[in-house]
Design a protein around this motif. Sequence first.
Motif, mmCIF file in Angstrom:
data_model
loop_
_atom_site.group_PDB
_atom_site.id
_atom_site.type_symbol
_atom_site.label_atom_id
_atom_site.label_comp_id
_atom_site.label_asym_id
_atom_site.label_seq_id
_atom_site.Cartn_x
_atom_site.Cartn_y
_atom_site.Cartn_z
ATOM 1 N N UNK A 35 0.971 -1.200 0.084
ATOM 2 C CA UNK A 35 -0.110 -0.094 0.018
ATOM 3 C C UNK A 35 0.954 1.168 -0.253
ATOM 4 N N UNK A 36 1.855 1.239 0.820
ATOM 5 C CA UNK A 36 2.947 2.497 0.691
ATOM 6 C C UNK A 36 3.486 2.785 -0.623
ATOM 7 N N UNK A 41 -5.077 0.307 -2.113
ATOM 8 C CA UNK A 41 -5.598 -0.951 -1.611
ATOM 9 C C UNK A 41 -5.739 -1.937 -2.550
ATOM 10 N N UNK A 42 -6.238 -1.749 -3.603
ATOM 11 C CA UNK A 42 -6.527 -2.447 -4.949
ATOM 12 C C UNK A 42 -5.355 -2.995 -5.520
ATOM 13 N N UNK A 73 -7.891 5.841 3.598
ATOM 14 C CA UNK A 73 -8.254 5.599 2.474
ATOM 15 C C UNK A 73 -9.196 6.700 1.863
ATOM 16 N N UNK A 74 -9.120 6.997 0.613
ATOM 17 C CA UNK A 74 -10.257 7.915 0.079
ATOM 18 C C UNK A 74 -11.121 7.024 -1.077
ATOM 19 N N UNK A 78 -13.700 11.268 -9.662
ATOM 20 C CA UNK A 78 -13.313 11.416 -11.140
ATOM 21 C C UNK A 78 -11.670 11.276 -11.110
ATOM 22 N N UNK A 79 -10.877 11.693 -9.774
ATOM 23 C CA UNK A 79 -9.532 11.471 -9.883
ATOM 24 C C UNK A 79 -8.931 10.202 -9.386
ATOM 25 N N UNK A 80 -9.756 9.262 -8.972
ATOM 26 C CA UNK A 80 -9.891 8.111 -8.178
ATOM 27 C C UNK A 80 -9.471 7.985 -6.950
ATOM 28 N N UNK A 81 -9.627 6.938 -6.265
ATOM 29 C CA UNK A 81 -9.443 7.153 -4.995
ATOM 30 C C UNK A 81 -8.137 6.573 -4.731
ATOM 31 N N UNK A 82 -7.532 6.288 -3.207
ATOM 32 C CA UNK A 82 -6.102 5.847 -2.985
ATOM 33 C C UNK A 82 -6.163 5.572 -1.602
#
Length: 124
Positions: A35-36, A41-42, A73-74, A78-82
Amino acid sequence: MPAGKSRWSLKTRVWVERDGRKVLGPGRVELLEHITREQSISAAAKKMQMSYRRAWTLVQDMNEAAGVALVESSTGGAGGGGATVTPHGQEAIRLYRALEARVAQTVASAPLSSDPLAVSANPG
């Protein structure tokens, strides 16, 4: 097998628990490290050949068991999560790896006879 070389060896797995709940272990720390690097996470789950659902469940469980967020996490858009490993998560990785190295060093220096299960002739 070379003479004097034992077929026996010691192996360990280090787990860190809080109030009886697993917080960190080999797979969980590997997930945090992915994840780092991936900031996702995906993507981390894919690197580990793990389902997103399993990775997400592990992240939630680590956060709850630790009592502090190790991963934030977010949601996508439009900008994607993370996802980001928090400073607490980074410190957890560092401490876990240091502990794992100390345990491995101790195990490596532990004497192990060529047949540790042999019954002694003099149980005395």
